[in-house]
Design an enzyme around this catalytic site. Structure first.
Site, PDB file in Angstrom:
ATOM      1  N   CYS A   1      -0.436   2.529  -4.211  1.00 24.13           N
ATOM      2  CA  CYS A   1      -1.275   3.682  -4.509  1.00 24.13           C
ATOM      3  C   CYS A   1      -0.443   4.959  -4.388  1.00 24.13           C
ATOM      4  O   CYS A   1       0.451   5.045  -3.541  1.00 24.13           O
ATOM      5  CB  CYS A   1      -2.450   3.743  -3.537  1.00 24.13           C
ATOM      6  SG  CYS A   1      -3.602   2.358  -3.688  1.00 24.13           S
TER       7      CYS A   1
ATOM      8  N   HIS B   1       0.836  -1.192   0.000  1.00 23.89           N
ATOM      9  CA  HIS B   1       0.000   0.000   0.000  1.00 23.89           C
ATOM     10  C   HIS B   1       0.876   1.249   0.000  1.00 23.89           C
ATOM     11  O   HIS B   1       2.069   1.204   0.334  1.00 23.89           O
ATOM     12  CB  HIS B   1      -0.913   0.013   1.235  1.00 23.89           C
ATOM     13  CG  HIS B   1      -1.906  -1.107   1.241  1.00 23.89           C
ATOM     14  ND1 HIS B   1      -3.001  -1.122   0.412  1.00 23.89           N
ATOM     15  CD2 HIS B   1      -1.957  -2.263   1.961  1.00 23.89           C
ATOM     16  CE1 HIS B   1      -3.699  -2.226   0.618  1.00 23.89           C
ATOM     17  NE2 HIS B   1      -3.089  -2.941   1.556  1.00 23.89           N
TER      18      HIS B   1
END
Length: 442
Positions: free
Chosen positions: A196, A155
């Protein structure tokens, strides 16, 4: 004269004999040609995040198959998948529907609690002392003629990538890269990052004159995407950008393909986010083999399913629960899944409202609140952002445990880019975040 000619022939013959007993990759890996090194990192744990470690295991198989020896491949991954109670195929990890095992043979250099930003940076700096006996102790021992390949999957958010219990900021990563350049730890350095907002790790901060080339799964304002949901394992097997570059490396002759050609292929195939490139673009003219291995191998081509099951990375936990709910034939089990799903969605609403409340305390002006919530400013004020993000992490929501909280870090970027005083932002957090820091998955 004849003696000199005879001696020269003997030398040529000796070299030919030596080379006949030496593999081509070994010959190509002579220091004068530059050795190849790699650091592979999966920054997450838990079954829901299966895809990140599966990506890293697959990347290892590519490098290993193409001739980079294990002593020059350093792997950091939590290693909680192969023997996980939810794994229907114990000891096996796959990265493609009906794919082969990518776990076998992967080095276990740094696992569990040793997977930290600090250890990762120490590995890159070649700083064995800083590792304090953690893991295998392997670090980069690369020199001025060598090429280094770094791949990260997990992430992320503006200006950070996540690890199991903490985060690595773009500021700290780029300080380490500059250290490596200053200390001549590479001739060329290539980064691939799956996360991300991963573009923000290099945008406005990575120089283009220190022999570094980077590609990222997304720009600095958008999510990356998971793919390949597996009904048997009830989780996602890979990430779109990652499987696109790895499946390309599996089937291509790497000595014939440039990094730029691979970038273009991955950019075209990754349709849901905008794959980016940064740094020294001249490196992109080099072949993929100069970073992923010079040895030729048999091409591997696996048929792609019609439905890639693409989903925003931060929505994976919600999507997994939805699929479990729809798949179940038991009323009691359906009720349990629905309860968990409702709780997860309520927690998300709660978090979103807390961020809105912070903006209200900062501005007391609806127009300013809306502008700060709706826009995505480019991150340039790294010091302010790192400071307020750290405070949010400590006082409101722990980012490494709440991927959904990462969805709102752009708001903190916006506050800093609007030149709101850090003290004012922190005071607003003090007023709003009166709950204990939330550590559960949202």
């Amino acid at each position: 004269m004849e003696m000199r000619i005879f001696s020269a022939l003997l030398i040529v013959l000796s070299v030919s004999v030596v080379l006949s007993f030496r593999s081509i990759p070994e010959y190509l890996e002579k220091p004068k040609n530059g050795r190849l090194w790699a650091v592979l990192i999966a920054g997450s744990n838990t079954w829901n995040n299966y895809r990140h470690q599966a990506d890293v295991c697959h990347s290892y198989q590519i490098l290993h198959t193409h001739g980079i020896p294990d002593e020059r491949i350093i792997v950091l991954m939590y290693d909680d998948l192969a023997q996980n109670s939810e794994n229907p195929t114990p000891g096996i990890v796959i990265n493609h529907p009906n794919g082969h095992d990518v776990y076998k043979g992967v080095p276990h250099d740094y696992t569990g609690d040793a997977v930290t930003p600090e250890n990762f940076m120490a590995v890159l700096r070649g700083d064995k002392k800083a590792l304090n006996g953690a893991g295998s102790g392997k670090v980069l021992k690369s020199g001025p003629n060598d090429h280094v390949f770094v791949y990260f999957a997990d992430h992320g958010a503006p200006g950070l990538i996540a690890f199991p219990d903490s985060e690595l900021t773009s500021s700290d990563l780029n300080k380490t890269i500059n250290y490596m350049f200053k200390h001549k730890m590479y001739a060329k350095l290539v980064f691939y990052i799956e996360a991300c907002e991963s573009g923000s790790m290099f945008e406005n901060i990575l120089p283009d004159n220190i022999n570094v080339y980077a590609t990222t799964a997304a720009n600095g304002e958008e999510s990356s995407y998971a793919c390949y949901f597996d009904e048997k394992r009830e989780t996602y097997l890979g990430d779109s950008y990652s499987v696109n570059w790895m499946e390309d490396s599996d089937k291509e002759v790497l000595t014939n393909e440039t990094l730029y050609q691979q970038f273009r292929i991955v950019k075209k195939e990754t349709t849901e986010s905008h794959v980016q490139e940064y740094g020294d673009m001249s490196i992109a003219k080099m072949t993929v083999s100069e970073f992923q291995g010079r040895k030729s191998s048999k091409p591997i081509t696996l048929p792609r399913p019609e439905n890639l099951d693409l989903v925003r990375s931060r929505d994976v936990p919600v999507e997994i629960l939805k699929r479990k709910y729809l798949k179940s034939n038991s009323d009691d089990q359906k009720a349990e899944y629905l309860k968990k799903l409702n709780k997860m969605l309520r927690n998300r609403i709660y978090l979103s409202q807390k961020v809105t409340d912070i903006l209200t305390e900062v501005f007391h002006n609806r127009n300013e609140e809306a502008d700060t919530m709706d826009k995505h400013y480019k991150l340039t004020n790294f010091k302010c952002y790192d400071d307020v993000r750290k405070y949010f992490n400590e006082e409101c929501f722990q980012l490494s445990k709440n991927a959904y909280a990462l969805d709102f870090m752009y708001v903190l970027v916006n506050l800093c880019e609007k030149h709101v005083e850090e003290a004012r932002v922190k005071h607003a957090m003090d007023l709003v975040c009166t709950h204990p820091p939330i550590h559960g998955i949202l």
